[in-house]
Design a protein around this motif. Structure first.
Motif, mmCIF file in Angstrom:
data_model
loop_
_atom_site.group_PDB
_atom_site.id
_atom_site.type_symbol
_atom_site.label_atom_id
_atom_site.label_comp_id
_atom_site.label_asym_id
_atom_site.label_seq_id
_atom_site.Cartn_x
_atom_site.Cartn_y
_atom_site.Cartn_z
ATOM 1 N N MET A 73 25.422 76.527 -17.850
ATOM 2 C CA MET A 73 25.470 77.139 -16.519
ATOM 3 C C MET A 73 25.354 76.100 -15.407
ATOM 4 O O MET A 73 26.178 76.099 -14.476
ATOM 5 N N ILE A 121 28.487 75.253 -12.708
ATOM 6 C CA ILE A 121 28.282 75.531 -11.286
ATOM 7 C C ILE A 121 28.238 74.241 -10.468
ATOM 8 O O ILE A 121 28.956 74.093 -9.473
ATOM 9 N N GLU A 122 27.404 73.285 -10.892
ATOM 10 C CA GLU A 122 27.188 72.067 -10.098
ATOM 11 C C GLU A 122 28.291 71.035 -10.284
ATOM 12 O O GLU A 122 28.727 70.411 -9.309
ATOM 13 N N LEU A 170 32.122 76.137 -10.019
ATOM 14 C CA LEU A 170 32.412 77.553 -10.252
ATOM 15 C C LEU A 170 31.318 78.427 -9.659
ATOM 16 O O LEU A 170 30.195 77.977 -9.438
ATOM 17 N N THR A 171 31.640 79.686 -9.433
ATOM 18 C CA THR A 171 30.623 80.632 -9.004
ATOM 19 C C THR A 171 29.754 81.028 -10.200
ATOM 20 O O THR A 171 30.137 80.842 -11.362
ATOM 21 N N ARG A 172 28.601 81.598 -9.916
ATOM 22 C CA ARG A 172 27.701 82.013 -10.998
ATOM 23 C C ARG A 172 28.356 83.097 -11.867
ATOM 24 O O ARG A 172 28.203 83.099 -13.088
ATOM 25 N N THR A 173 29.114 83.974 -11.255
ATOM 26 C CA THR A 173 29.773 85.044 -12.015
ATOM 27 C C THR A 173 30.824 84.477 -12.968
ATOM 28 O O THR A 173 30.901 84.862 -14.139
ATOM 29 N N THR A 174 31.632 83.551 -12.467
ATOM 30 C CA THR A 174 32.660 82.933 -13.313
ATOM 31 C C THR A 174 32.035 82.124 -14.444
ATOM 32 O O THR A 174 32.495 82.177 -15.586
ATOM 33 N N ALA A 175 30.986 81.376 -14.115
ATOM 34 C CA ALA A 175 30.307 80.593 -15.140
ATOM 35 C C ALA A 175 29.708 81.502 -16.214
ATOM 36 O O ALA A 175 29.790 81.209 -17.419
ATOM 37 N N HIS A 192 36.801 67.888 -11.501
ATOM 38 C CA HIS A 192 36.874 69.329 -11.698
ATOM 39 C C HIS A 192 38.027 69.653 -12.640
ATOM 40 O O HIS A 192 39.191 69.507 -12.273
#
Length: 474
Positions: A259, A263-264, A268-273, A327
């Motif tokens: 996670m 994210i970092e 990515l967003t938390r939902t996508t991750a 990325h």
């Protein structure tokens, strides 16, 4: 050979024949797997409650990660003792104790007023959790024919992944809806639910397929002898290194660092991750069935599958870390998560080497040794990645390079041990109890007296195993 010795051999042949399987075997196995399923829900429940735990106990990220590390440490440290307990006490007693401990741990975690008490509760939970998987593996070998062994092991792992999904899809919204104490205390009821059929209906083995009486005895040197004899088998050591090399990339990704990395480092967003982490679990469940079927039909595919999974994981991990700009595109991240899903099924191959290398009375000990491999690698990687992130200012490329080092170490050990392990396994398949009925004593004596080798052959010291009786590995 005397008639008496032939008679003894015939008795052993009957005792070592494959279990029948069938509906009763499925029912008993399902009880054991249900206990493991609940244990995995409890084990992974903290993964969906990290932020709430930090607020409840007023701790930072490093103290929060101690929960996972302590649980893994207890789990790995308990594997050999649990294996010895299974060999000595039987499956039912160990599973029952495990269910009581992990239920008490989950309830204690729900009611803990302080960080220190919560740590103790997670350690208790980890202790009980450690008693479940090896016990379920033993049920599979005692209740089903040997040809079903790889599939039953993979199915057990699949059920564990389903428990992970329950934590994500069920426990998380319940936690947000009813609060910490109600959610964790309520989930502890599941431990009591599986404890009832476990106590009432589970049996260690089908009637007539119990271990030899010698397996139930042991003196002061029982523990040392079990460990020494299990470790002396190349198949046990090969199983440990296969488990070591294959399991840890996915476990590290799912348990702690996936996670933050997505994210970092990947933006990515938390939902996508979270969706990508769920993809790893779904891939694990699907590939578990595929691996089990392949290995059950072609045992010779074990090494290629294990090394292929390691190689593909390293390739995709390296491609993501080395992608220009830092990325990686979404298609590459999805591919990585799909491949990481194969790490769990590949780690189960380790038990398919340890199982035929050891007689029934050492199955628990050998499984415990094997199961330590992946958790030792996971703990090492979890700690090393954290240290390198702190030292490099959150440079995930450097920190995640630890994966390649441990994979290289594991592959060299697999390549070194595979020849001896496979040769010994094949030899056992040739010298163990034949599938056809034993020759009567007078006829056998007549054949030996008139055959080209009138002198008695040296007696093989290989263990006659039900997993290899009556067939040869390709």
């Amino acid at each position: 050979m005397s008639a008496g010795s032939v008679s003894a051999g015939s008795a052993n042949a009957g005792q070592l024949k494959d279990p029948p399987g069938g509906g009763k075997a499925v029912a008993v196995w399902c009880i054991g797997v249900a206990v493991y399923f609940v244990a995995v829900i409890f084990r992974t429940s903290l993964g969906v409650a990290g932020l709430e735990a930090a607020d409840r106990f007023h701790v930072g990220a490093s103290a929060l990660s101690t929960f996972s590390l302590l649980q893994l440490l207890v789990y790995a440290g308990m594997q050999v003792p649990v294996g010895l307990m299974v060999d000595r006490l039987g499956t039912k007693k160990v599973l029952t104790l495990g269910a009581v401990l992990f239920t008490a741990g989950q309830l204690g975690f729900a009611l803990s007023p302080s960080y220190e008490m919560a740590l103790a509760a997670r350690a208790l939970l980890g202790c009980g959790d450690a008693m479940t998987f090896i016990s379920v593996l033993r049920l599979g070998t005692r209740w089903f024919p040997a040809r079903r062994g790889p599939l039953m092991a993979q199915l057990a792992g699949l059920v564990g992944m389903a428990g992970n999904l329950v934590s994500t899809l069920v426990l998380a919204p319940v936690l947000h809806g009813v609060g910490w104490t109600a959610a964790f205390a309520g989930s502890a009821v599941a431990g009591l639910v599986v404890l009832v059929p476990l106590v009432l209906f589970l049996r260690d083995h089908p009637e007539g397929h119990g271990p030899a009486p010698a397996a139930r005895t042991g003196g002061a040197g029982f523990v040392r002898r079990q460990i020494r004899e299990s470790w002396s088998e190349p198949g046990t050591r090969l199983g440990l290194w296969v488990h070591f090399t294959t399991q840890f990339p996915a476990m590290v990704f799912l348990l702690l660092w996936g996670m933050p990395f997505l994210i970092e480092a990947q933006g990515l967003t938390r939902t996508t991750a979270g969706g990508l982490l769920t993809l790893v679990v779904a891939s694990n469940m699907a590939l578990g069935l595929v691996y089990g079927q392949i290995i059950g039909r072609r045992p010779s595919s074990r090494i290629p599958l294990a090394l292929g999974t390691v190689g593909l994981t390293a390739l995709l991990w390296g491609a993501v870390l080395a992608f220009p700009g830092g990325h990686a595109p979404m298609w590459l991240l999805i591919t990585l998560c799909l491949v990481l899903g194969g790490c769990g099924p590949a780690s189960m191959i380790g038990f398919d080497f340890a199982r035929p290398a050891n007689p029934p009375e050492r199955q628990g000990t050998a499984s415990g040794i094997t199961n330590m491999g992946g958790f030792i690698a996971s703990m090492t990687t979890l700690l090393t990645v954290g240290v390198l992130l702190d030292a490099t200012g959150d440079d995930y490329r450097v920190a995640f390079s630890t994966v390649f080092v441990l994979q290289a170490l594991g592959v060299t050990r697999i390549l070194r041990l595979r020849r001896a392990a496979l040769a010994r396994e094949a030899a056992r398949g040739r010298v163990t109890v034949p599938a056809q009925a034993p020759v009567p004593a007078p006829a056998q004596a007549s054949v030996r007296a008139s055959g080209p080798e009138a002198e008695p052959r040296p007696r093989s010291t290989a263990c006659p195993l039900p997993e290899t009786a009556g067939r040869e590995w390709p």
